[in-house]
Enzyme design. Structure first.
Site, PDB file in Angstrom:
ATOM      1  N   SER A   1     -12.272  -7.428   9.336  1.00  0.00           N
ATOM      2  CA  SER A   1     -10.818  -8.097   9.029  1.00  0.00           C
ATOM      3  C   SER A   1      -9.651  -7.335   9.836  1.00  0.00           C
ATOM      4  O   SER A   1      -8.607  -7.780   9.956  1.00  0.00           O
ATOM      5  CB  SER A   1     -10.680  -7.103   7.418  1.00  0.00           C
ATOM      6  OG  SER A   1     -10.670  -5.717   7.340  1.00  0.00           O
TER       7      SER A   1
ATOM      8  N   TYR B   1     -15.093  -4.635   7.384  1.00  0.00           N
ATOM      9  CA  TYR B   1     -13.877  -3.990   7.582  1.00  0.00           C
ATOM     10  C   TYR B   1     -13.467  -4.320   8.762  1.00  0.00           C
ATOM     11  O   TYR B   1     -12.153  -4.493   9.495  1.00  0.00           O
ATOM     12  CB  TYR B   1     -13.831  -2.382   7.263  1.00  0.00           C
ATOM     13  CG  TYR B   1     -12.651  -1.813   7.546  1.00  0.00           C
ATOM     14  CD1 TYR B   1     -11.550  -1.771   6.485  1.00  0.00           C
ATOM     15  CD2 TYR B   1     -12.691  -0.658   8.582  1.00  0.00           C
ATOM     16  CE1 TYR B   1     -10.708  -0.591   6.766  1.00  0.00           C
ATOM     17  CE2 TYR B   1     -11.169  -0.109   9.010  1.00  0.00           C
ATOM     18  CZ  TYR B   1     -10.344  -0.059   7.992  1.00  0.00           C
ATOM     19  OH  TYR B   1      -9.389   0.860   8.241  1.00  0.00           O
TER      20      TYR B   1
ATOM     21  N   GLY C   1       0.729  -1.119   0.157  1.00  0.00           N
ATOM     22  CA  GLY C   1       0.045   0.061  -0.172  1.00  0.00           C
ATOM     23  C   GLY C   1       0.876   1.254   0.056  1.00  0.00           C
ATOM     24  O   GLY C   1       0.476   2.251   0.550  1.00  0.00           O
TER      25      GLY C   1
ATOM     26  N   ILE D   1      -1.061   6.230   4.409  1.00  0.00           N
ATOM     27  CA  ILE D   1      -0.198   5.895   5.295  1.00  0.00           C
ATOM     28  C   ILE D   1       0.964   4.989   4.903  1.00  0.00           C
ATOM     29  O   ILE D   1       2.025   5.365   5.271  1.00  0.00           O
ATOM     30  CB  ILE D   1      -0.919   5.101   6.445  1.00  0.00           C
ATOM     31  CG1 ILE D   1      -2.187   5.978   7.300  1.00  0.00           C
ATOM     32  CG2 ILE D   1      -0.344   4.384   7.383  1.00  0.00           C
ATOM     33  CD1 ILE D   1      -3.150   5.091   7.801  1.00  0.00           C
TER      34      ILE D   1
HETATM   35  P1  NAD Z   1      -5.272   4.483   1.178  1.00  0.00           P
HETATM   36  O1  NAD Z   1      -6.480   4.228   0.164  1.00  0.00           O
HETATM   37  O2  NAD Z   1      -4.730   6.068   0.910  1.00  0.00           O
HETATM   38  O3  NAD Z   1      -4.081   3.436   0.593  1.00  0.00           O
HETATM   39  C1  NAD Z   1      -4.206   2.188   0.433  1.00  0.00           C
HETATM   40  C2  NAD Z   1      -3.323   1.855  -0.591  1.00  0.00           C
HETATM   41  O4  NAD Z   1      -3.432   0.093  -0.768  1.00  0.00           O
HETATM   42  C3  NAD Z   1      -3.492   2.215  -1.938  1.00  0.00           C
HETATM   43  O5  NAD Z   1      -2.477   2.723  -2.585  1.00  0.00           O
HETATM   44  C4  NAD Z   1      -4.127   1.086  -2.712  1.00  0.00           C
HETATM   45  O6  NAD Z   1      -3.808   1.137  -4.128  1.00  0.00           O
HETATM   46  C5  NAD Z   1      -3.482   0.084  -2.064  1.00  0.00           C
HETATM   47  N1  NAD Z   1      -4.071  -1.299  -2.322  1.00  0.00           N
HETATM   48  C6  NAD Z   1      -5.414  -1.561  -2.238  1.00  0.00           C
HETATM   49  N2  NAD Z   1      -5.598  -2.895  -2.513  1.00  0.00           N
HETATM   50  C7  NAD Z   1      -4.348  -3.516  -2.804  1.00  0.00           C
HETATM   51  C8  NAD Z   1      -3.957  -4.729  -3.128  1.00  0.00           C
HETATM   52  N3  NAD Z   1      -4.923  -5.640  -3.242  1.00  0.00           N
HETATM   53  N4  NAD Z   1      -2.730  -5.021  -2.944  1.00  0.00           N
HETATM   54  C9  NAD Z   1      -1.797  -4.205  -3.147  1.00  0.00           C
HETATM   55  N5  NAD Z   1      -2.170  -2.906  -2.852  1.00  0.00           N
HETATM   56  C10 NAD Z   1      -3.438  -2.456  -2.470  1.00  0.00           C
HETATM   57  O7  NAD Z   1      -5.425   4.337   2.468  1.00  0.00           O
HETATM   58  P2  NAD Z   1      -4.810   4.518   3.783  1.00  0.00           P
HETATM   59  O8  NAD Z   1      -5.935   5.500   4.797  1.00  0.00           O
HETATM   60  O9  NAD Z   1      -3.486   4.930   3.660  1.00  0.00           O
HETATM   61  O10 NAD Z   1      -4.879   3.137   4.414  1.00  0.00           O
HETATM   62  C11 NAD Z   1      -3.797   2.436   4.655  1.00  0.00           C
HETATM   63  C12 NAD Z   1      -4.017   1.248   5.621  1.00  0.00           C
HETATM   64  O11 NAD Z   1      -4.383   2.159   6.892  1.00  0.00           O
HETATM   65  C13 NAD Z   1      -5.102   0.392   5.334  1.00  0.00           C
HETATM   66  O12 NAD Z   1      -4.958  -1.040   5.724  1.00  0.00           O
HETATM   67  C14 NAD Z   1      -6.313   0.900   6.443  1.00  0.00           C
HETATM   68  O13 NAD Z   1      -7.429  -0.081   6.459  1.00  0.00           O
HETATM   69  C15 NAD Z   1      -5.764   1.470   7.400  1.00  0.00           C
HETATM   70  N6  NAD Z   1      -6.419   2.540   8.149  1.00  0.00           N
HETATM   71  C16 NAD Z   1      -6.697   3.862   7.730  1.00  0.00           C
HETATM   72  C17 NAD Z   1      -7.274   4.436   8.481  1.00  0.00           C
HETATM   73  C18 NAD Z   1      -7.646   5.999   7.975  1.00  0.00           C
HETATM   74  O14 NAD Z   1      -8.294   6.650   8.589  1.00  0.00           O
HETATM   75  N7  NAD Z   1      -7.106   6.430   6.919  1.00  0.00           N
HETATM   76  C19 NAD Z   1      -7.675   4.282   9.820  1.00  0.00           C
HETATM   77  C20 NAD Z   1      -7.598   3.110  10.378  1.00  0.00           C
HETATM   78  C21 NAD Z   1      -6.538   2.228   9.549  1.00  0.00           C
END
Ligand code: NAD
Length: 255
Positions: free
Chosen positions: A166, A163, A16, A21
């Site tokens: 997971s 979600y 990701g 993040i």
């Molecule tokens: P984001 O959407 O900005 O980034 C997620 C990235 O994962 C994207 O670049 C996407 O292309 C990539 N991705 C998606 N499916 C994929 C796959 N099958 N294989 C490889 N890459 C894949 O999201 P984020 O907010 O940066 O989230 C990152 C992590 O943090 C996630 O696991 C999310 O659940 C977790 N999270 C986010 C938040 C929030 O508030 N943003 C809160 C708690 C947890």
């Protein structure tokens, strides 16, 4: 500028890594001296991250690969590419790839449930297994795996039963891999972000964001860097006696 160079000569894989993040983690780890493998299903965004990484230390070499973390064939190919590019496995893996497919339980499709579980839970399983196998095969112990969970996995959230399941699952996965991999010197921990401003949360209306910010004791939404700093700590030897832990990065929400 990072306060210290704790990850010099360390090879670190970040899933990701093309956004939010994961991208902030790539930046932070590269500033700490690591060579970073940016992995994303979106190659363009992985390459954009790659271009922006710090290369201040001699020997720092970064790479970007496309992979779908939910597919074992794709993860196998990724590990082969890493082996031929670096001749060594990553010693740090940060599992940040994740998606949401929100809907209320009464309407949620089986497809939305399965796709979230596949990427958010099976993905970290496949990456952890592949990286741990590669480390163990070298005969040299040591590594750190960091899974990005969510506070939602602990407290639940309307419209997110897939979600939340997971993210609760990822904590069980991490605690178990921590126990199994300790004898190889591989530590496994989960970071539980609260509400962090990223493309994932961009869809949320401003009114709702303001309401969330008002509920956070520290008075603001989180930034990706708030999470990345904790990941860098968990990747580094500064956290050498921490494994199987879940660390909340929520500004105090839900304490
Ligand atoms: P984001 O959407 O900005 O980034 C997620 C990235 O994962 C994207 O670049 C996407 O292309 C990539 N991705 C998606 N499916 C994929 C796959 N099958 N294989 C490889 N890459 C894949 O999201 P984020 O907010 O940066 O989230 C990152 C992590 O943090 C996630 O696991 C999310 O659940 C977790 N999270 C986010 C938040 C929030 O508030 N943003 C809160 C708690 C947890």
């Amino acid at each position: 500028m990072a306060a210290s160079i704790r990850l010099k000569s360390m090879l670190a894989l970040v899933t990701g890594g093309g956004s939010g993040i994961g991208r902030a983690v790539c930046h932070r780890l590269s500033r700490e001296g690591a060579s970073v493998i940016v992995v994303d299903v979106n190659l363009q965004s992985a390459n954009d991250t790659l271009q922006s990484l710090s290369r201040d230390l001699p020997g720092q070499q970064h790479a970007a690969f496309t992979a779908d973390v939910s597919q074992s064939d794709s993860v196998r190919t990724l590990m082969e590419q890493i082996q031929s590019c670096f001749s060594a496995p990553p010693r740090v893996a940060i599992n940040s790839a994740g998606i949401t497919r929100d809907d209320f339980l009464l309407r949620l499709s089986e497809e939305s449930f399965d796709s979230v579980l596949s990427i958010n839970l099976k993905g970290p399983f496949l990456i952890t297994q592949a990286v741990a196998r590669a480390i163990v095969a070298t005969g040299q112990n040591g590594g750190s795996i960091v899974n990005i969970g969510s506070i939602v996995g602990k407290v639940g959230n309307l419209g997110q039963c897939n979600y939340a399941a997971s993210k609760a699952g990822i904590e069980g996965l991490t605690r178990t891999t921590a126990k199994e991999l300790a004898k190889f010197g591989i530590r496994c921990n989960t970071v539980l972000p609260g509400f962090i401003s990223t493309p994932m949360t961009d869809k949320v209306p401003q009114k709702v964001l303001d309401k969330f910010a008002g509920m956070v004791p520290l008075g603001r939404l989180g930034q990706p860097e708030d999470v990345a700093d904790v990941c860098a700590f968990l990747a580094s030897d500064d956290s050498r006696y921490i494994t199987g832990a879940s660390i909340e990065v929520t500004g105090g929400l839900h304490m």
